[in-house]
Design a protein around this motif. Structure first.
Motif, mmCIF file in Angstrom:
data_model
loop_
_atom_site.group_PDB
_atom_site.id
_atom_site.type_symbol
_atom_site.label_atom_id
_atom_site.label_comp_id
_atom_site.label_asym_id
_atom_site.label_seq_id
_atom_site.Cartn_x
_atom_site.Cartn_y
_atom_site.Cartn_z
ATOM 1 N N ILE A 45 0.866 -1.174 0.000
ATOM 2 C CA ILE A 45 0.000 0.000 0.000
ATOM 3 C C ILE A 45 0.902 1.222 0.000
ATOM 4 O O ILE A 45 1.682 1.427 0.933
ATOM 5 C CB ILE A 45 -0.941 0.023 1.219
ATOM 6 N N ALA A 200 -5.176 -6.391 1.128
ATOM 7 C CA ALA A 200 -3.896 -6.249 0.440
ATOM 8 C C ALA A 200 -2.994 -7.444 0.728
ATOM 9 O O ALA A 200 -2.331 -7.969 -0.167
ATOM 10 C CB ALA A 200 -3.212 -4.948 0.849
ATOM 11 N N CYS A 221 0.227 2.684 5.152
ATOM 12 C CA CYS A 221 1.099 2.602 3.982
ATOM 13 C C CYS A 221 2.522 2.198 4.363
ATOM 14 O O CYS A 221 3.019 2.569 5.427
ATOM 15 C CB CYS A 221 1.136 3.937 3.246
#
Length: 275
Positions: A45, A200, A221
């Motif tokens: 991410i 993810a 992230c």
């Protein structure tokens, strides 16, 4: 080290400046993206952050080929997609998905949730689109019964989950998530962020997460790209960028927005609450 999913080289994009449109002659153009070069690694991410007008949403739309480019290259799995015709892009569409900021405006109010999620599956010729749609809904935490509901019957967080289900149903490689938690309350934000992290990891998705909220970027992230007026002013692993910003713009953004310490225990508590 595996090949990046995206490799962007000297990307430039100019658009007509409608504020300076002339009665006769060509409309002057304004450069939105100015020579961007970066890689997006697979299965991570990556945050794209910047102030309003920095070009972050424009960049996102270039990556999913909703916008072309003026010059430079956008390599997706080694293939330059920046100048493909719409017909040539069609086979890539299922692999390049987007979750929109406002789910209410992106979900057809006249269609049931099941039909909304199943429609792209039908378009791309998947078998048993209704069953696959229900599986996608369940994967984002919505029971099968939600397939019969309409968007106005759902909360903001539930509508955003429908948008996520629609994107993941096609088993894409890449998802653009553009300010997808900005309109949600804190609890719903936490649940959606946790869901994105889990998806993810489970699906090996690459997600470009656009946000103006640095606390959200640092939370979810692994890497971040900081834009200012269409240029990259900072980039790298989140810990590195936030602990040692190379740009005054990054330092200003960090100073302006509180960055609470959020650890694995916080995410675990959200997952436990949803179980």
């Amino acid at each position: 080290m595996s090949e990046p999913l995206f490799r962007v080289k000297d990307l430039r994009l100019s658009l007509p400046d409608m504020s300076r449109k002339k009665l006769f002659g060509p409309t002057p153009r304004i450069e939105i993206l100015k020579g961007l070069t970066f890689d997006l690694p697979a299965g991570e991410i990556i945050g794209i952050v910047g102030e309003s007008g920095s070009g972050k949403s424009t960049l996102g739309r270039v990556l999913v080929r909703l916008l072309g480019v003026s010059s430079g290259q956008v390599l997706f799995r080694g293939k330059d997609i920046s100048r493909l015709t719409e017909e040539q892009v069609k086979p890539l569409r299922r692999d390049l998905q987007m979750i929109f900021q406002d789910p209410m405006s992106s979900l057809n109010p006249r269609h049931t949730v099941g039909r909304i999620v199943a429609s792209p599956l039908k378009r791309y010729g998947f078998d048993n689109p209704r069953r696959r749609a229900i599986e996608a809904l369940e994967r984002v935490g919505l029971p099968a019964a939600f397939a019969a509901r309409y968007p106005h019957e759902l909360s903001g967080g539930q509508r955003q989950r429908v948008g996520i289900a629609r994107a993941i149903a096609l088993n894409p490689s890449f998802i653009l998530a553009d300010e997808i938690v900005s309109g949600l309350d804190v609890s719903s934000q936490a649940q959606v962020l946790t869901l994105l992290q889990d998806l993810a990891a489970d699906m090996n998705l690459t997600i470009a997460f656009i946000s103006h909220d640095l606390s959200v970027i640092r939370t979810v992230c692994s890497q971040v790209i900081v834009l200012n007026h269409g240029e990259i002013v900072d980039a790298g692993p989140c810990d590195q960028v936030f602990s040692n910003p190379q740009s005054s713009i990054t330092r200003t953004l960090i100073d302006a927005i509180p960055l609470p310490e959020i650890d694995d225990a916080w995410f675990d508590s959200v997952r436990l609450a949803e179980a």
